[in-house]
Design a protein around this motif. Structure first.
Motif, mmCIF file in Angstrom:
data_model
loop_
_atom_site.group_PDB
_atom_site.id
_atom_site.type_symbol
_atom_site.label_atom_id
_atom_site.label_comp_id
_atom_site.label_asym_id
_atom_site.label_seq_id
_atom_site.Cartn_x
_atom_site.Cartn_y
_atom_site.Cartn_z
ATOM 1 N N PRO A 1 -8.542 6.956 -5.900
ATOM 2 C CA PRO A 1 -8.682 5.817 -4.975
ATOM 3 C C PRO A 1 -7.354 5.378 -4.366
ATOM 4 C CG PRO A 1 -8.748 5.058 -7.255
ATOM 5 C CD PRO A 1 -8.713 6.564 -7.311
ATOM 6 N N SER B 1 0.837 -1.207 0.000
ATOM 7 C CA SER B 1 0.000 0.000 0.000
ATOM 8 C C SER B 1 0.869 1.253 0.000
ATOM 9 C CB SER B 1 -0.940 -0.007 1.205
ATOM 10 O OG SER B 1 -0.225 0.111 2.420
ATOM 11 N N GLY C 1 -6.393 5.986 -0.480
ATOM 12 C CA GLY C 1 -7.148 5.170 0.459
ATOM 13 C C GLY C 1 -6.658 3.746 0.584
ATOM 14 N N LEU C 2 -5.670 3.349 -0.206
ATOM 15 C CA LEU C 2 -5.171 1.968 -0.144
ATOM 16 C C LEU C 2 -4.563 1.657 1.220
ATOM 17 C CD1 LEU C 2 -3.525 1.443 -3.663
ATOM 18 C CD2 LEU C 2 -5.428 0.138 -2.706
ATOM 19 N N ALA D 1 -7.195 1.289 3.873
ATOM 20 C CA ALA D 1 -7.938 0.041 3.661
ATOM 21 C C ALA D 1 -7.131 -1.153 4.147
ATOM 22 C CB ALA D 1 -8.274 -0.114 2.181
ATOM 23 N N GLN E 1 -11.192 0.041 -8.278
ATOM 24 C CA GLN E 1 -11.182 1.470 -8.581
ATOM 25 C C GLN E 1 -9.796 1.922 -9.060
ATOM 26 O OE1 GLN E 1 -12.463 3.260 -4.918
ATOM 27 N NE2 GLN E 1 -14.625 2.740 -5.227
ATOM 28 N N CYS E 2 -8.754 1.409 -8.416
ATOM 29 C CA CYS E 2 -7.383 1.771 -8.823
ATOM 30 C C CYS E 2 -7.065 1.242 -10.215
ATOM 31 C CB CYS E 2 -6.380 1.232 -7.805
ATOM 32 S SG CYS E 2 -6.461 2.012 -6.182
ATOM 33 N N ARG F 1 -4.640 -7.471 -3.682
ATOM 34 C CA ARG F 1 -5.948 -8.118 -3.586
ATOM 35 C C ARG F 1 -5.807 -9.596 -3.231
ATOM 36 N NH1 ARG F 1 -8.645 -8.047 -9.200
ATOM 37 N NH2 ARG F 1 -6.982 -9.580 -9.509
ATOM 38 N N ARG G 1 -11.650 -1.440 -3.639
ATOM 39 C CA ARG G 1 -10.640 -0.386 -3.762
ATOM 40 C C ARG G 1 -9.664 -0.699 -4.892
ATOM 41 N NH1 ARG G 1 -10.238 4.763 -1.945
ATOM 42 N NH2 ARG G 1 -11.242 4.059 -0.026
ATOM 43 N N ALA H 1 -13.929 -4.961 0.795
ATOM 44 C CA ALA H 1 -13.483 -3.564 0.715
ATOM 45 C C ALA H 1 -12.184 -3.451 -0.063
ATOM 46 C CB ALA H 1 -13.311 -2.988 2.119
ATOM 47 N N ILE H 2 -11.262 -4.398 0.168
ATOM 48 C CA ILE H 2 -9.991 -4.396 -0.558
ATOM 49 C C ILE H 2 -10.227 -4.616 -2.047
ATOM 50 C CG2 ILE H 2 -7.800 -5.601 -0.866
ATOM 51 C CD1 ILE H 2 -7.817 -4.007 1.668
ATOM 52 N N ARG I 1 -10.068 12.989 -5.491
ATOM 53 C CA ARG I 1 -10.898 11.794 -5.274
ATOM 54 C C ARG I 1 -10.253 10.548 -5.886
ATOM 55 N NH1 ARG I 1 -17.077 12.970 -6.626
ATOM 56 N NH2 ARG I 1 -17.233 11.024 -5.452
#
Length: 627
Positions: free
Chosen positions: A196, A175, A199-200, A203, A224-225, A260, A221, A217-218, A194
């Motif tokens: 993503p 991260s 926020g890694l 998370a 989105q990345c 992930r 996220r 959630a991971i 905004r």
């Protein structure tokens, strides 16, 4: 019958058991690191099946023998524990199978070191242990046999807990790296408002701290990345991309998927599948072709798109007469280049210097034709092939893509034939006229008698002319790639802005004129580089091989047409027919070779190369049958 069936099985089982004895009876307590790793390599060699059908049987036999013999099981468990405790597991979980370097050249250097130096057993690097143990073909039986789960059962619970902590720390490390890379200058756009990526880290921290772990959630996220990276790729496809940037994007994509997978490893019912994915990445990373293909994919796509744009502009005219007139202009220039070549040859310069002057002569001719908007028809296939490949990709159905292909193909053939015919129709009388002028002014032909005999002898079916024509076709294609790379470099480096808005240019010409001049130059930079490269390939490569005493020549249909026209002056009979038919074959090979290479290269960059290639074959077959 029964004995014949059972006896060989018992023999095989006894031999296998004897080999397993050696591996399971030995105690590695206090052994050196290289002995432990070497033991693991030998164990995997024993478990590796000779046939794919035996994959699960060997592992089951191994487990059965350990259950029957507690000392064996204790020895194997202790050896595996020593292997894992002495390994840098956290580093492997975070980076195994992913290039460690941030730059492409560094990744290539690491790959070369790993590829060509023997892998040591005295290593704590898990990736090196995997490379020493497994091959690409092992991935199938590893997945089918359940060997990863079988070995994991032999590890003590305390060590499994340690591995879980290593996976959590690997997530934290990844991260941090991903957030830092998103803020790097070349990829700064990923850290937009905004984004993503910031926020890694939070998370990952929340996931590690949570007792009731869920990877949802991971996964969200990471998705989105990956979408943000894909958006950046699409933007770079328009603006241009360098190799290091595309390498970093590919590396970040791999890191996100690993991030992930580490979350899934801790929540999955069958974590062995995630471990197998990491092993697969490690084995693939050991292949240089995979590394280069992943890293250069976007850059190659940009190159193909650039050549396609040139081809599309050419195909827009769709006028046979315009193509023929442009071809006549190109043929006229090549007649002067041919006459200049043989005049320069009279100087009898050393091979190196002769190569330089020939290269300058060819480059000047190609550049003149380009700047005057005339065509050397053999240069067009490399561009039009890329445009053709774009016709068979997209979201439309196969029927619409075939119709688009058919329209583009007919236009391509018509315009290519018009340009090529214009070249030949123009170069022959122009070359004869220049030869006549030389005879009247200097009392000798453009060709010496020796050169005339060489032209006639070399332009014959009996000889390597077709091979030389194919080599020239390769040069035609390669030169188009250099031009596209130059165009991509100009976009990436914002050359137009640098030329138009620097202080000196604005003082000298003013803002509007500076922009106009810069745009005119940058718009042509790909063509300038492409034509210059082709000139130096045609003139320099034969000279280089001449220095090595290797007889390599070029056979370009327009140059050959002018040369043969002068050499055959006043001649009749089979020798003339032989030379003319050879020139025709040279033209076909020039066009087909450069077109085929460009089409193959362009099709490989499409999203579905197999389907695109199939549509091309269907379209060509229909055209041949007149449909």
């Amino acid at each position: 019958m029964g004995l014949a069936t059972v006896a060989p099985t018992k023999v095989v089982e006894r031999k296998a058991k004897e080999r397993l004895d050696e591996l399971c009876e030995v105690s590695l307590e206090g052994a050196q690191r290289e002995e432990i790793v070497f033991w693991f390599v030998r164990l995997m060699d024993w478990l590796r099946p000779k046939k794919s059908a035996e994959a699960g049987a060997r592992v089951r036999y191994f487990e059965t023998m350990l259950e029957r013999n507690e000392p064996w099981k204790a020895n194997v468990s202790a050896a595996l524990t020593l292997l894992v405790e002495g390994s840098e597991v956290e580093e492997f979980l975070a980076y195994g199978g992913i290039p460690k370097d941030f730059h492409f050249i560094g990744a290539v250097s690491d790959w070369l070191t790993a590829r060509f130096l023997p892998t040591p057993c005295d290593t704590r690097d898990v990736e090196a242990v995997v490379r020493a143990t497994f091959r690409a073909g092992d991935l199938v039986w590893l997945a089918r046999s359940g060997v990863v789960a079988a070995l994991a059962k032999l590890l003590p619970p305390a060590l499994l807990a340690t591995l879980t902590e290593a996976a959590q720390q690997a997530m934290i490390d990844l991260s941090h790296q991903l957030v830092a890379q998103a803020r790097a200058p070349a990829l700064r756009v990923l850290d937009r408002a905004r984004s993503p990526f910031p926020g890694l880290h939070s998370a990952a921290a929340e996931f590690v701290a949570s007792e009731d772990k869920s990877s949802d959630a991971i996964v969200g996220r990471v998705s989105q990345c990956l979408e943000a990276i894909e958006e950046l790729r699409e933007g770079l496809a328009r603006r241009g991309a360098d190799l290091n940037t595309t390498f970093q994007l590919a590396r970040m994509t791999d890191q996100l998927r690993r991030f992930r997978d580490l979350a899934r490893l801790q929540t999955a019912t069958h974590p062995a599948n995630v471990v197998l994915s990491m092993l697969r990445d490690t084995v693939r990373n050991d292949r240089g072709a995979h590394l280069f293909r992943r890293s250069s994919k976007l850059l190659v796509r940009n190159v193909v798109d650039t050549t396609s744009e040139v081809g599309s502009e050419y195909l827009k005219s769709d006028s046979w007469s315009a193509s023929f007139r442009a071809g006549m202009g190109g043929g006229l220039i090549m007649a002067f280049a041919t006459a200049a070549k043989y005049t320069l040859a009279r100087l009898s310069l050393p091979a190196a210097y002769e190569g330089i002057v020939f290269s300058l002569n060819y480059a000047a001719a190609f550049l003149a034709a380009y700047l005057l908007h005339w065509t050397i028809a053999t240069k067009l296939p490399a561009h039009t092939a890329a445009a053709l490949a774009h016709c068979v990709e997209g979201k439309e159905g196969p029927r619409l893509r075939l119709e688009k292909f058919a329209t583009t193909w007919r236009s391509l053939v018509r315009l290519q034939m018009g340009g090529l015919l214009g070249n030949v129709v123009s170069v022959v009388p122009a070359a004869l006229l220049l030869d006549e002028i030389a005879r009247r002014m200097f009392k000798h032909s453009v060709l010496t008698e020796t050169a005339r005999e060489h032209v006639l002898a070399s332009h014959s079916w009996v000889g390597p002319s077709i091979f030389y024509a194919a080599l020239t076709g390769v040069f035609l294609w390669v030169s188009s790639l250099f031009g596209a790379l130059a165009d991509n470099w100009a976009r990436v480096g914002r050359v137009e802005q640098s030329l138009a808005t620097n202080v000196r240019a604005m003082r000298m010409w003013g803002a509007r004129r500076a922009h106009r001049l810069a745009h005119a130059f940058v718009h042509r930079i790909g063509g300038l580089v492409s034509n210059t490269t082709l000139g130096f390939l045609l003139g320099g490569v034969p000279a280089f091989f001449a220095i090595l005493s290797i007889p390599i020549e070029i056979r370009h249909v327009t140059v050959s047409s002018g040369s043969v026209a002068i050499a055959c002056r006043g001649m009749h009979g089979l020798a003339v027919l032989d030379s003319i038919t050879t020139v025709a074959a040279i033209g076909v090979v020039n066009v087909v070779m450069s077109f085929a290479l460009a089409l193959w290269f362009a099709l490989r960059t499409t999203d579905e190369p197999g389907k695109a290639g199939a549509l091309v074959k269907i379209g060509v077959k229909r055209w041949l049958h007149g449909k």
